[in-house]
Design an enzyme around this catalytic site. Structure first.
Site, PDB file in Angstrom:
ATOM      1  N   ALA A   1       0.809  -1.219   0.000  1.00  0.00           N
ATOM      2  CA  ALA A   1       0.000   0.000   0.000  1.00  0.00           C
ATOM      3  C   ALA A   1       0.841   1.267   0.000  1.00  0.00           C
ATOM      4  O   ALA A   1       0.469   2.265  -0.630  1.00  0.00           O
ATOM      5  CB  ALA A   1      -0.943  -0.009   1.208  1.00  0.00           C
ATOM      6  N   ASP A   2       1.969   1.256   0.679  1.00  0.00           N
ATOM      7  CA  ASP A   2       2.820   2.442   0.771  1.00  0.00           C
ATOM      8  C   ASP A   2       3.200   2.985  -0.604  1.00  0.00           C
ATOM      9  O   ASP A   2       3.332   4.198  -0.802  1.00  0.00           O
ATOM     10  CB  ASP A   2       4.114   2.117   1.527  1.00  0.00           C
ATOM     11  CG  ASP A   2       3.910   1.336   2.809  1.00  0.00           C
ATOM     12  OD1 ASP A   2       2.987   0.495   2.844  1.00  0.00           O
ATOM     13  OD2 ASP A   2       4.680   1.522   3.759  1.00  0.00           O
ATOM     14  N   ALA A   3       3.368   2.064  -1.565  1.00  0.00           N
ATOM     15  CA  ALA A   3       3.803   2.469  -2.907  1.00  0.00           C
ATOM     16  C   ALA A   3       2.808   3.402  -3.579  1.00  0.00           C
ATOM     17  O   ALA A   3       3.179   4.165  -4.475  1.00  0.00           O
ATOM     18  CB  ALA A   3       4.020   1.232  -3.776  1.00  0.00           C
TER      19      ALA A   3
END
Length: 401
Positions: free
Chosen positions: A183-185
């Protein structure tokens, strides 16, 4: 007897927090007051932390906030006199420039594309296509555009953007679409794609953004709630909290909501896929709203507060920013989200923000809610400051509207 007493004290403490929240919400903020908070927080960070650090995600996330402060301070002088305000704004810009120059305007520096990696976690210089090494391009592109009067690129060999063009063009032209598997991407790289479009005018970056996000949705999106699991390891029901709930990590979903706001900011409304991004953004915003705690924050495991109870700032700040941006730009209604925003801002300024300008209660680097992990007023981090600055800048604009 002892347990009964503990339960009573716990309820009294919660009641006190609720009363404090209600009292604080009655305060009518001014834009100048918010600017002063921004100045205090950013001055504290830059005074106590050198600019000359690597271009990995955590440092780069701070600079996305610092650049937003520069943009805000450029929009309006505030209550300070011209000379003082201009000097402070320039100091903030110089801090990001020093960081970029220290890193030679690059992320990971491996020169041979045949050796570039991204399919698992890695901090080596060969992980050029890994999003944690690409978020720095957001700030590099912003610095280029600031220095170039917001005009599109005229010289692709300019050192500020040469590496960004090399790396992101390679990714945009590639057949693979499985780059964003966590998700961070979606905060690290989605906005890079729209900034590359803004920089070059080439729609291939928008097409690749859409293709990559479809892959991310296929492995992380929970269609029932509109929220994202952090990555494939945390998909329900394969993974559950201790209480059997879906385990949505606050900072992970914070990355996504903030990333979508940044994407919509630079994406032309005429782009054929723009409604797809708007729908996703609004659905996520509504899913986030439902899980806010009474004190204004979101717990680390959003749907199961008991998994890791207590305050957490980074996810809350990214949510506050993402919701504010939507109201400020007409994608969300103030009637629906105003109370949520006010409660989040109250938490950020009355609990997370310390008197010296430190931003506390930031969960350390990780990927999930960890039971028993200590997160307190002294828990600070570069990415937490960046998220706080983003929220504060957007709150200032919210007040001015």
């Amino acid at each position: 007897m002892q347990q009964k007493y503990a339960n009573i004290m716990k309820r009294l403490l919660l009641l006190a927090c609720l009363l404090n929240t209600l009292a604080a919400q009655a305060k009518q903020w001014t834009a100048d007051e918010v600017r002063n908070i921004i100045s205090r927080v950013n001055t504290y960070w830059q005074t106590n932390n050198p600019a000359e650090v690597r271009s990995f995600w955590d440092n780069a996330a701070y600079h996305t906030g610092n650049i937003e402060v520069y943009k805000l301070f450029s929009e309006k002088e505030g209550k300070k006199d011209d000379t003082e305000w201009t000097k402070e704004r320039q100091q903030m810009l110089d801090y990001s420039i020093r960081w970029a120059e220290h890193n030679q305007w690059k992320g990971a520096k491996e020169p041979d594309p045949a050796k570039w990696k991204y399919k698992n976690y890695g901090e080596g210089q060969d992980y050029v296509l890994f999003g944690d090494w690409q978020i720095c391009f957001q700030t590099y592109i912003d610095l280029y555009l600031i220095g170039n009067g917001q005009q599109p690129v005229s010289n692709t060999q300019d050192p500020k953007i040469k590496r960004a063009i090399e790396v992101m063009s390679y990714e945009a032209d590639s057949k693979a679409s499985d780059y964003w598997w966590w998700a961070d991407a979606l905060y690290m790289v989605m906005p890079v794609m729209t900034k590359m479009y803004k920089l070059t005018g080439d729609t291939k970056y928008l097409r690749k953004l859409y293709e990559n996000l479809l892959y991310s949705d296929s492995i992380m999106l929970d269609k029932e709630t509109g929220l994202y699991f952090r990555d494939g390891k945390y998909i329900y029901p394969k993974h559950k909290t201790a209480n059997g709930e879906k385990d949505f990590w606050a900072r992970g979903d914070g990355w996504v909501l903030a990333g979508l706001a940044k994407v919509l900011q630079d994406m032309p409304e005429t782009y054929v896929r723009q409604p797809f991004f708007v729908e996703k953004y609004v659905n996520l915003a509504r899913g986030v709203k439902k899980l806010q705690q009474p004190q204004g924050h979101w717990t680390r495991s959003m749907a199961d507060p008991e998994q890791a109870p207590g305050y957490e700032t980074s996810g809350t700040a990214f949510f506050c920013y993402g919701l504010l941006w939507g109201v400020n730009h007409g994608y969300l209604s103030k009637k629906e989200f105003g109370t949520t925003i006010d409660k989040a801002w109250n938490y950020l300024t009355k609990i997370a923000l310390q008197k010296d300008g430190k931003v506390g209660y930031v969960q350390p680097i990780g990927e999930r809610a960890i039971p028993g992990q200590t997160v307190d007023a002294n828990s600070q981090a570069n990415f937490g400051v960046g998220a706080f600055l983003l929220a504060a800048c957007e709150y200032c604009r919210y007040l001015e509207k």
